[in-house]
Design a protein around this motif. Structure first.
Motif, PDB file in Angstrom:
ATOM      1  N   LYS A  82       1.016   3.867  -2.984  1.00  0.00           N
ATOM      2  CA  LYS A  82       0.661   5.288  -2.603  1.00  0.00           C
ATOM      3  C   LYS A  82       1.427   6.021  -3.326  1.00  0.00           C
ATOM      4  O   LYS A  82       1.229   7.371  -3.881  1.00  0.00           O
ATOM      5  CB  LYS A  82       0.341   5.183  -1.034  1.00  0.00           C
ATOM      6  CG  LYS A  82      -0.095   6.919  -0.767  1.00  0.00           C
ATOM      7  CD  LYS A  82       1.150   7.686  -0.230  1.00  0.00           C
ATOM      8  CE  LYS A  82       1.729   6.970   0.783  1.00  0.00           C
ATOM      9  NZ  LYS A  82       3.072   7.620   1.392  1.00  0.00           N
ATOM     10  N   CYS A  97      -4.496  -0.362   5.977  1.00  0.00           N
ATOM     11  CA  CYS A  97      -3.457  -1.555   6.215  1.00  0.00           C
ATOM     12  C   CYS A  97      -2.811  -1.260   7.487  1.00  0.00           C
ATOM     13  O   CYS A  97      -2.225  -2.154   8.246  1.00  0.00           O
ATOM     14  CB  CYS A  97      -2.657  -1.764   5.010  1.00  0.00           C
ATOM     15  SG  CYS A  97      -3.330  -2.411   3.493  1.00  0.00           S
ATOM     16  N   ALA A 111      -5.506   4.624  -3.007  1.00  0.00           N
ATOM     17  CA  ALA A 111      -4.263   4.273  -2.615  1.00  0.00           C
ATOM     18  C   ALA A 111      -4.116   4.823  -0.938  1.00  0.00           C
ATOM     19  O   ALA A 111      -3.770   4.128  -0.092  1.00  0.00           O
ATOM     20  CB  ALA A 111      -3.024   4.684  -3.248  1.00  0.00           C
ATOM     21  N   ALA A 154       0.689  -1.229   0.042  1.00  0.00           N
ATOM     22  CA  ALA A 154      -0.068  -0.030   0.100  1.00  0.00           C
ATOM     23  C   ALA A 154       0.793   1.141  -0.092  1.00  0.00           C
ATOM     24  O   ALA A 154       0.456   2.484  -0.595  1.00  0.00           O
ATOM     25  CB  ALA A 154      -0.898  -0.087   1.289  1.00  0.00           C
ATOM     26  N   MET A 162      -6.493   2.689   1.470  1.00  0.00           N
ATOM     27  CA  MET A 162      -5.894   1.311   1.685  1.00  0.00           C
ATOM     28  C   MET A 162      -4.920   1.402   2.411  1.00  0.00           C
ATOM     29  O   MET A 162      -4.541   0.451   3.289  1.00  0.00           O
ATOM     30  CB  MET A 162      -5.452   0.541   0.111  1.00  0.00           C
ATOM     31  CG  MET A 162      -6.922   0.539  -0.734  1.00  0.00           C
ATOM     32  SD  MET A 162      -7.984  -0.628   0.128  1.00  0.00           S
ATOM     33  CE  MET A 162      -6.859  -2.039   0.416  1.00  0.00           C
ATOM     34  N   MET A 163      -3.857   2.525   2.267  1.00  0.00           N
ATOM     35  CA  MET A 163      -2.626   2.373   3.150  1.00  0.00           C
ATOM     36  C   MET A 163      -3.013   2.740   4.873  1.00  0.00           C
ATOM     37  O   MET A 163      -2.708   2.152   5.637  1.00  0.00           O
ATOM     38  CB  MET A 163      -1.750   3.566   2.823  1.00  0.00           C
ATOM     39  CG  MET A 163      -0.401   3.880   3.672  1.00  0.00           C
ATOM     40  SD  MET A 163       0.640   5.312   3.361  1.00  0.00           S
ATOM     41  CE  MET A 163      -0.356   6.342   4.231  1.00  0.00           C
TER      42      MET A 163
END
Length: 438
Positions: free
Chosen positions: A207, A247, A240, A203, A243-244
């Motif tokens: 990103k 995570c 992105a 991620a 999602m980072m």
């Protein structure tokens, strides 16, 4: 989260002297540095558009001089130049769109009209102008460039860390899942922790790539700038970014799951049954959604700008920060409790099996720290709002270093140095380097 870079990008393109009009927007192609300061860029561009529109209106409606030779009015993508008598110099106030306008509001930008009624050019053939009074102070620009190099160094550091962690974690995950004899609740939790690290590394790398694509695109015409700053162009890097954040939270809560399991084995008897694996799944992968979804909603409603990398209102950032700090604090308390148990067991065996109990206690401590993410507690009171200057850079360095290389350390400790993995994979016993972790 990396720290907020000030005006590096804007400084770069506004300092491009002599860029011909075809280059547009003061050599805007120089804006390849990835920063979180899209807000400054956006505001500067919007002010520039307003300045240009005002200039176009003046050019259209201002009456022409009645007599004499003069240089024609023009807009050179920097300032709005009026009709100027031949052989004279024109002084204009520094453009108001400059991000540092407050510091140069009393300054002037100059052009000289030649005796032939044409704007004078420099040695390179571009129209000459003097913008020295409208530039930022040399010390400030030097500091900005130094900060740029520092940020590039930070990015190189964590990219190397995440890349090494990613390769070792993938292999560790394959090893644990490939051998049936290694399948148990403990190793399933390890496997999910490895997976959370893998997803976190991927991620972060994705990103960065999306930010490079979004902010580093080449600008050929004015519409390209507007497109770069549009919501549609930012969708990819926003996804992105989301999602980072998910995570990162999942990574912390699988740390939390590891802590709970170890606590259960050593002290209580909660969730130790192999049939009670589901609560760990809900904790590790489900809990982050509880916080990421509200954060996304607040971003869409309140801070829907650029790639969502800037936190204008830090209260919204607490939606992500608070669960991370809470998990880290609870992990720290569990760590202290387990450390007490380890110490008592070692002290009870001081005269028999463990004469070097202090050394073994130190090894156990060093092994448990990466498991529980205790490093988060070190800067728990040094928040982004409170840290400035050197302390902020120190915090960023250690946070990025530990976060990026932590996956590598965890893979080594809980897979490659694991006694069971050594037996089933390599056919020999590896020396146990920590207590109660295997």
């Amino acid at each position: 989260m990396l720290p907020k870079v000030s005006l590096v990008k804007v400084v770069v393109f506004l300092r491009c002297r002599g860029c011909p009009p075809s280059a547009l927007m003061f050599c805007f192609t120089s804006l390849s540095l990835q920063t979180a300061n899209g807000k400054v860029l956006e505001q500067t561009y919007l002010k520039w558009v307003q300045y240009k529109q005002d200039c176009v209106e003046i050019i259209k409606h201002e009456p022409l001089p009645q007599e004499g030779l003069f240089c024609n009015r023009t807009f050179d993508s920097y300032a709005c130049w009026p009709d100027t008598p031949a052989g004279s110099m024109v002084n204009l106030s520094c453009p108001f769109y400059l991000p540092w306008f407050d510091k140069v509001s009393q300054g002037f930008v100059r052009r000289r009209c030649g005796s032939n009624g044409l704007w004078e050019t420099d040695e390179s053939g571009h129209v000459w102008r003097d913008i020295s009074e409208c530039e930022e102070e040399t010390e400030v620009v030097s500091q900005e460039l130094w900060l740029k190099r520092l940020m590039v160094g930070f990015r190189t550091l964590y990219t190397v860390g995440y890349s090494l962690s990613l390769s070792t974690l993938i292999m560790a995950l394959i090893i644990i899942l490939s051998f049936r004899k290694l399948h148990c609740t403990r190793n399933y939790i390890h496997a999910n922790l490895f997976l959370s690290f893998i997803l976190r590394a991927v991620a972060v790398i994705v990103k960065d790539a999306m930010l490079d694509r979004h902010l580093g695109r080449e600008i050929a015409k004015h519409s390209d700038v507007a497109e770069m700053l549009s919501h549609q162009a930012a969708i990819g890097c926003r996804i992105a970014q989301v999602m980072m954040q998910y995570c990162v939270l999942a990574n912390h809560y699988w740390f939390f799951g590891e802590a709970i399991y170890l606590y259960s084995v050593l002290i209580s008897c909660v969730f130790t049954d192999n049939n009670k694996y589901l609560p760990y799944l809900c904790l590790g992968w489900g809990t982050p959604l509880v916080f990421v979804v509200p954060w996304v909603v607040m971003k869409v409603l309140k801070e829907n700008k650029e790639c969502w990398a800037v936190n204008e209102n830090m209260n919204y950032w607490w939606i992500i920060r608070l669960p991370v700090l809470a998990a880290s604090l609870i992990n720290f308390l569990i760590f202290m409790k387990i450390l007490g148990v380890i110490f008592s067991k070692l002290r009870g065996n001081i005269h028999s099996r463990y004469p070097d109990y202090k050394l073994r206690l130190a090894k156990a401590t060093l092994t448990l720290i990466p498991l529980f993410g205790i490093h988060e507690v070190i800067f728990i009171f040094a928040t982004d709002e409170q840290t400035t200057g050197v302390l902020r850079y120190i915090k960023v360095f250690f946070t990025l270093f530990i976060s990026s290389f932590q996956g590598l350390l965890v893979a080594v400790l809980y897979c490659y140095a694991n006694k069971e993995v050594g037996e089933f994979c390599f056919g020999f016993h590896l020396k146990k380097t920590a207590i109660f972790v295997q």
